[in-house]
Design a protein around this motif. Structure first.
Motif, mmCIF file in Angstrom:
data_model
loop_
_atom_site.group_PDB
_atom_site.id
_atom_site.type_symbol
_atom_site.label_atom_id
_atom_site.label_comp_id
_atom_site.label_asym_id
_atom_site.label_seq_id
_atom_site.Cartn_x
_atom_site.Cartn_y
_atom_site.Cartn_z
ATOM 1 N N ILE A 9 0.614 -1.585 -0.081
ATOM 2 C CA ILE A 9 0.182 0.264 0.255
ATOM 3 C C ILE A 9 0.807 1.681 0.277
ATOM 4 O O ILE A 9 1.860 1.568 0.547
ATOM 5 C CB ILE A 9 -1.107 0.050 1.507
ATOM 6 C CG1 ILE A 9 -1.871 -0.905 1.034
ATOM 7 C CG2 ILE A 9 -1.768 1.191 0.857
ATOM 8 C CD1 ILE A 9 -2.530 -1.664 2.322
ATOM 9 N N ASN A 10 0.377 2.246 -1.122
ATOM 10 C CA ASN A 10 1.063 3.708 -1.213
ATOM 11 C C ASN A 10 0.148 4.700 -1.015
ATOM 12 O O ASN A 10 -0.573 4.609 -1.019
ATOM 13 C CB ASN A 10 1.889 3.285 -2.326
ATOM 14 C CG ASN A 10 3.065 2.867 -2.628
ATOM 15 O OD1 ASN A 10 3.636 2.450 -2.115
ATOM 16 N ND2 ASN A 10 2.495 2.492 -4.063
ATOM 17 N N PHE A 11 0.636 5.468 -0.118
ATOM 18 C CA PHE A 11 0.072 6.766 0.499
ATOM 19 C C PHE A 11 0.081 7.922 -1.085
ATOM 20 O O PHE A 11 0.590 7.667 -1.363
ATOM 21 C CB PHE A 11 0.514 7.772 1.989
ATOM 22 C CG PHE A 11 -0.168 9.060 1.640
ATOM 23 C CD1 PHE A 11 -1.002 8.584 2.350
ATOM 24 C CD2 PHE A 11 0.480 10.422 1.327
ATOM 25 C CE1 PHE A 11 -2.163 10.289 2.660
ATOM 26 C CE2 PHE A 11 0.415 10.989 1.630
ATOM 27 C CZ PHE A 11 -1.568 11.599 2.263
ATOM 28 N N TYR A 12 -1.189 8.082 -0.932
ATOM 29 C CA TYR A 12 -0.792 8.735 -2.424
ATOM 30 C C TYR A 12 -0.867 10.612 -2.477
ATOM 31 O O TYR A 12 -0.652 11.345 -2.816
ATOM 32 C CB TYR A 12 -2.882 8.541 -3.321
ATOM 33 C CG TYR A 12 -2.997 9.143 -4.666
ATOM 34 C CD1 TYR A 12 -3.675 9.740 -4.799
ATOM 35 C CD2 TYR A 12 -1.797 8.942 -5.693
ATOM 36 C CE1 TYR A 12 -3.971 10.300 -6.167
ATOM 37 C CE2 TYR A 12 -2.127 9.988 -6.389
ATOM 38 C CZ TYR A 12 -2.920 10.444 -6.566
ATOM 39 O OH TYR A 12 -3.245 10.684 -8.376
ATOM 40 N N GLU A 13 -2.697 10.772 -1.174
ATOM 41 C CA GLU A 13 -2.567 12.126 -1.523
ATOM 42 C C GLU A 13 -3.654 12.446 0.026
ATOM 43 O O GLU A 13 -4.128 11.069 0.383
ATOM 44 C CB GLU A 13 -3.312 13.129 -2.200
ATOM 45 C CG GLU A 13 -4.660 12.929 -2.759
ATOM 46 C CD GLU A 13 -4.694 13.524 -3.697
ATOM 47 O OE1 GLU A 13 -4.261 14.904 -4.057
ATOM 48 O OE2 GLU A 13 -5.326 12.720 -4.907
ATOM 49 N N ASN A 17 -16.317 21.591 7.148
ATOM 50 C CA ASN A 17 -16.608 20.128 7.042
ATOM 51 C C ASN A 17 -15.457 19.791 7.719
ATOM 52 O O ASN A 17 -14.206 19.584 7.325
ATOM 53 C CB ASN A 17 -15.946 20.549 5.759
ATOM 54 C CG ASN A 17 -16.137 19.812 4.683
ATOM 55 O OD1 ASN A 17 -16.700 18.071 4.870
ATOM 56 N ND2 ASN A 17 -16.003 18.989 3.042
ATOM 57 N N PRO A 18 -16.449 19.421 8.769
ATOM 58 C CA PRO A 18 -14.789 18.701 10.077
ATOM 59 C C PRO A 18 -14.216 16.970 9.314
ATOM 60 O O PRO A 18 -14.989 16.212 10.538
ATOM 61 C CB PRO A 18 -16.126 18.210 11.253
ATOM 62 C CG PRO A 18 -17.325 18.288 10.606
ATOM 63 C CD PRO A 18 -17.091 19.008 9.475
ATOM 64 N N TYR A 19 -14.142 16.619 8.367
ATOM 65 C CA TYR A 19 -13.322 15.251 7.612
ATOM 66 C C TYR A 19 -12.104 15.099 7.809
ATOM 67 O O TYR A 19 -11.618 16.303 7.089
ATOM 68 C CB TYR A 19 -14.201 14.619 6.478
ATOM 69 C CG TYR A 19 -15.941 14.779 7.064
ATOM 70 C CD1 TYR A 19 -16.343 13.814 7.712
ATOM 71 C CD2 TYR A 19 -16.357 15.906 6.530
ATOM 72 C CE1 TYR A 19 -17.586 13.473 7.405
ATOM 73 C CE2 TYR A 19 -18.290 15.852 6.623
ATOM 74 C CZ TYR A 19 -18.045 14.781 7.325
ATOM 75 O OH TYR A 19 -19.410 14.372 7.463
ATOM 76 N N ALA A 20 -10.927 14.403 7.462
ATOM 77 C CA ALA A 20 -10.122 13.990 6.871
ATOM 78 C C ALA A 20 -10.039 12.857 6.290
ATOM 79 O O ALA A 20 -10.252 11.685 6.251
ATOM 80 C CB ALA A 20 -8.738 14.465 7.745
ATOM 81 N N ASN A 21 -9.592 13.494 4.828
ATOM 82 C CA ASN A 21 -9.253 12.151 3.120
ATOM 83 C C ASN A 21 -8.325 11.898 3.541
ATOM 84 O O ASN A 21 -7.297 12.930 3.069
ATOM 85 C CB ASN A 21 -10.361 12.831 2.534
ATOM 86 C CG ASN A 21 -11.797 12.765 3.262
ATOM 87 O OD1 ASN A 21 -12.390 11.873 3.773
ATOM 88 N ND2 ASN A 21 -12.153 13.714 2.557
ATOM 89 N N PHE A 22 -7.743 11.026 3.373
ATOM 90 C CA PHE A 22 -6.359 10.515 3.335
ATOM 91 C C PHE A 22 -6.479 9.087 1.348
ATOM 92 O O PHE A 22 -7.239 8.536 2.354
ATOM 93 C CB PHE A 22 -5.686 9.596 4.077
ATOM 94 C CG PHE A 22 -5.344 11.066 5.575
ATOM 95 C CD1 PHE A 22 -4.744 11.572 4.947
ATOM 96 C CD2 PHE A 22 -6.464 10.549 6.052
ATOM 97 C CE1 PHE A 22 -4.451 12.436 6.753
ATOM 98 C CE2 PHE A 22 -5.910 11.585 7.203
ATOM 99 C CZ PHE A 22 -4.876 11.875 7.415
#
Length: 102
Positions: A8-12, A21-26
């Motif tokens: 698995i690679n982190f993309y952005e 807008n209380p979310y964090a997306n990875f």
């Protein structure tokens, strides 16, 4: 899919949290961009969730997505950096502070 941390690679990080807008997306990829996972931290529910999307080819649209399992969420959380986790903790504190005028 998304069970082997080595593949698995982190993309952005495509959404930083803010009060309105209380979310964090990875975003993560496994193998290539034809299989992606979005790991989301929801500050309102104080919990993690996410989806996996698959595309048949690089040009085709992604499917609607399948919810991540608890195991997949755990694996993806393990791929986040200390700075990313610290950002979540900092925003948790800010988000939970009483708001003036509310």
């Amino acid at each position: 899919m998304f069970l082997d941390a080595e593949k698995i690679n982190f993309y952005e990080a495509w959404q930083k949290p803010k009060l309105e807008n209380p979310y964090a997306n990875f975003e993560f990829e496994e193998g290539d961009l034809k299989t992606t996972a979005t790991l989301t931290y929801d500050f309102e529910t104080d919990g993690w969730n996410g989806i996996i999307r698959v595309s048949e080819t690089e040009e085709s649209e992604f499917d609607e997505g399948t919810a991540l399992t608890d195991t997949q969420i755990k694996v993806l959380k393990g791929k986040l950096t200390k700075a990313q986790l610290d950002m979540i903790e900092e925003f948790k504190a800010e988000y939970s502070e009483p708001k003036i005028g509310m």
